[in-house]
Design a protein around this motif. Sequence first.
Motif, PDB file in Angstrom:
ATOM      1  N   HIS A 107       0.827  -1.211   0.000  1.00 35.55           N
ATOM      2  CA  HIS A 107       0.000   0.000   0.000  1.00 35.55           C
ATOM      3  C   HIS A 107       0.860   1.259   0.000  1.00 35.55           C
ATOM      4  CE1 HIS A 107      -2.564   3.224   1.454  1.00 35.55           C
ATOM      5  NE2 HIS A 107      -1.885   3.258   2.582  1.00 35.55           N
ATOM      6  N   ARG A 108       1.929   1.271   0.784  1.00 39.13           N
ATOM      7  CA  ARG A 108       2.764   2.464   0.837  1.00 39.13           C
ATOM      8  C   ARG A 108       3.548   2.663  -0.456  1.00 39.13           C
ATOM      9  NH1 ARG A 108       1.483   5.461   5.637  1.00 39.13           N
ATOM     10  NH2 ARG A 108       3.505   6.496   5.451  1.00 39.13           N
ATOM     11  N   LEU A 109       3.912   1.571  -1.125  1.00 46.16           N
ATOM     12  CA  LEU A 109       4.616   1.688  -2.400  1.00 46.16           C
ATOM     13  C   LEU A 109       3.682   2.073  -3.545  1.00 46.16           C
ATOM     14  CD1 LEU A 109       7.094  -1.335  -2.458  1.00 46.16           C
ATOM     15  CD2 LEU A 109       7.698   1.082  -2.397  1.00 46.16           C
ATOM     16  N   GLU A 110       2.482   1.509  -3.530  1.00 45.61           N
ATOM     17  CA  GLU A 110       1.520   1.698  -4.612  1.00 45.61           C
ATOM     18  C   GLU A 110       0.193   2.147  -4.002  1.00 45.61           C
ATOM     19  OE1 GLU A 110       2.145   1.475  -7.740  1.00 45.61           O
ATOM     20  OE2 GLU A 110       3.985   0.289  -7.913  1.00 45.61           O
ATOM     21  N   PRO A 111       0.015   3.456  -3.796  1.00 50.03           N
ATOM     22  CA  PRO A 111      -1.168   3.941  -3.073  1.00 50.03           C
ATOM     23  C   PRO A 111      -2.505   3.529  -3.680  1.00 50.03           C
ATOM     24  CG  PRO A 111       0.490   5.666  -3.213  1.00 50.03           C
ATOM     25  CD  PRO A 111       0.971   4.539  -4.090  1.00 50.03           C
ATOM     26  N   HIS A 112      -2.540   3.223  -4.981  1.00 53.16           N
ATOM     27  CA  HIS A 112      -3.811   2.826  -5.598  1.00 53.16           C
ATOM     28  C   HIS A 112      -4.166   1.375  -5.315  1.00 53.16           C
ATOM     29  CE1 HIS A 112      -1.292   0.817  -8.659  1.00 53.16           C
ATOM     30  NE2 HIS A 112      -2.382   0.110  -8.932  1.00 53.16           N
ATOM     31  N   ALA A 113      -3.257   0.624  -4.716  1.00 54.39           N
ATOM     32  CA  ALA A 113      -3.415  -0.831  -4.644  1.00 54.39           C
ATOM     33  C   ALA A 113      -4.616  -1.261  -3.817  1.00 54.39           C
ATOM     34  CB  ALA A 113      -2.142  -1.472  -4.087  1.00 54.39           C
ATOM     35  N   PHE A 114      -4.887  -0.567  -2.694  1.00 57.63           N
ATOM     36  CA  PHE A 114      -5.941  -0.999  -1.786  1.00 57.63           C
ATOM     37  C   PHE A 114      -6.800   0.180  -1.349  1.00 57.63           C
ATOM     38  CE2 PHE A 114      -2.484  -4.065  -1.210  1.00 57.63           C
ATOM     39  CZ  PHE A 114      -3.155  -5.248  -1.469  1.00 57.63           C
ATOM     40  N   ALA A 115      -8.096  -0.096  -1.204  1.00 57.41           N
ATOM     41  CA  ALA A 115      -9.023   0.910  -0.683  1.00 57.41           C
ATOM     42  C   ALA A 115      -9.266   0.729   0.805  1.00 57.41           C
ATOM     43  CB  ALA A 115     -10.360   0.831  -1.434  1.00 57.41           C
ATOM     44  N   GLY A 116      -8.758  -0.359   1.382  1.00 59.75           N
ATOM     45  CA  GLY A 116      -8.893  -0.614   2.806  1.00 59.75           C
ATOM     46  C   GLY A 116      -7.947  -1.732   3.214  1.00 59.75           C
ATOM     47  N   LEU A 117      -7.582  -1.766   4.498  1.00 60.76           N
ATOM     48  CA  LEU A 117      -6.652  -2.767   5.019  1.00 60.76           C
ATOM     49  C   LEU A 117      -7.194  -3.360   6.319  1.00 60.76           C
ATOM     50  CD1 LEU A 117      -3.294  -0.789   4.589  1.00 60.76           C
ATOM     51  CD2 LEU A 117      -4.092  -2.673   3.134  1.00 60.76           C
ATOM     52  N   PHE A 118      -7.099  -4.670   6.448  1.00 58.44           N
ATOM     53  CA  PHE A 118      -7.442  -5.375   7.685  1.00 58.44           C
ATOM     54  C   PHE A 118      -6.191  -6.133   8.098  1.00 58.44           C
ATOM     55  CE2 PHE A 118      -9.359  -8.297  10.620  1.00 58.44           C
ATOM     56  CZ  PHE A 118     -10.500  -7.670  11.092  1.00 58.44           C
ATOM     57  N   LEU A 119      -5.486  -5.606   9.100  1.00 56.16           N
ATOM     58  CA  LEU A 119      -4.164  -6.092   9.478  1.00 56.16           C
ATOM     59  C   LEU A 119      -4.230  -6.749  10.853  1.00 56.16           C
ATOM     60  CD1 LEU A 119      -2.184  -2.878   8.427  1.00 56.16           C
ATOM     61  CD2 LEU A 119      -2.817  -4.847   7.003  1.00 56.16           C
ATOM     62  N   GLN A 120      -3.833  -8.016  10.924  1.00 60.54           N
ATOM     63  CA  GLN A 120      -3.934  -8.769  12.170  1.00 60.54           C
ATOM     64  C   GLN A 120      -2.548  -9.130  12.708  1.00 60.54           C
ATOM     65  OE1 GLN A 120      -7.118 -11.826  10.692  1.00 60.54           O
ATOM     66  NE2 GLN A 120      -7.759 -11.100  12.706  1.00 60.54           N
ATOM     67  N   SER A 121      -2.247  -8.636  13.902  1.00 62.80           N
ATOM     68  CA  SER A 121      -0.984  -8.977  14.572  1.00 62.80           C
ATOM     69  C   SER A 121       0.213  -8.798  13.647  1.00 62.80           C
ATOM     70  CB  SER A 121      -1.015 -10.428  15.088  1.00 62.80           C
ATOM     71  OG  SER A 121      -2.087 -10.631  15.967  1.00 62.80           O
ATOM     72  N   GLY A 122       0.253  -7.669  12.961  1.00 60.32           N
ATOM     73  CA  GLY A 122       1.308  -7.439  11.981  1.00 60.32           C
ATOM     74  C   GLY A 122       2.704  -7.493  12.590  1.00 60.32           C
ATOM     75  N   SER A 123       3.649  -7.992  11.804  1.00 59.84           N
ATOM     76  CA  SER A 123       5.048  -8.078  12.245  1.00 59.84           C
ATOM     77  C   SER A 123       5.755  -6.759  11.940  1.00 59.84           C
ATOM     78  CB  SER A 123       5.742  -9.244  11.539  1.00 59.84           C
ATOM     79  OG  SER A 123       5.104 -10.463  11.851  1.00 59.84           O
ATOM     80  N   PHE A 124       5.349  -5.705  12.642  1.00 62.34           N
ATOM     81  CA  PHE A 124       5.872  -4.363  12.401  1.00 62.34           C
ATOM     82  C   PHE A 124       7.082  -4.130  13.311  1.00 62.34           C
ATOM     83  CE2 PHE A 124       1.130  -4.006  11.865  1.00 62.34           C
ATOM     84  CZ  PHE A 124       1.148  -4.085  10.482  1.00 62.34           C
ATOM     85  N   PHE A 125       8.151  -4.894  13.052  1.00 57.97           N
ATOM     86  CA  PHE A 125       9.287  -4.957  13.959  1.00 57.97           C
ATOM     87  C   PHE A 125      10.101  -3.661  13.974  1.00 57.97           C
ATOM     88  CE2 PHE A 125       9.539  -9.719  12.700  1.00 57.97           C
ATOM     89  CZ  PHE A 125       8.502 -10.024  13.559  1.00 57.97           C
TER      90      PHE A 125
END
Length: 220
Positions: A107-125
């Motif tokens: 999504h951050r690389l290609e802003p048109h890619a998604f209109a919404g995000l459902f992120l579960q327990s992301g590995s945002f290390f």
Amino acid sequence: MLEVGIRLREIGSVRRAAPAPLLVVHDGLDYARRTSLFRLLDALVEANEVPPHRVALLVADDRKETYSASTPYARALVAALDETAGRRARRVGLGSSLGALALLHAHRLEPHAFAGLFLQSGSFFRRRTDAQEAGFGRFARVDRFVGTVLNARDEARPVPTTITCALDEENYANNATLAQALAAQGYPVDFHAARGNHNWPTWRRALESYLASLLRRVWR
């Protein structure tokens, strides 16, 4: 370019060539098998809570490499979705752990890619919160990417984002930090934390509780 494995399934009455909303699912076969995802979506369509739609189950040969903020994979994913479903489809991304990280990265690389995000327990290390993950082969790459998100000002088009995480898992701190950062950047963020662990039963309960709300918001 990398090849991205995609298996499409229609939920409800969708004409074969007609545009339709699209749910894009990292670790798609596991979600289908371990969360009863199709049963949930069928019930939502039958109750007229969400419109008929398609589901793209994504299959990765080496998820630790491709899902760990890999730019070649993110570019290949978006190109494959554009080719498979077209840019007109309103896409919502669903993923857990590294799969959630990879969706945010695309999504951050290609802003048109998604209109919404459902992120579960992301590995945002990050180094400061996740030293226990330093042995992961792509830790430095993940840390760099997450840092660019946390410190960004105007880098991507905000989209409705739901983040779920268990209070008892190690990823809670980095998920909470990310939710705050995205909200500060203008994302409509819903952050839900509950008892549980970094596992499929916890993710299934969160799906059943919160997925419909995001899909209605994006697809209606």
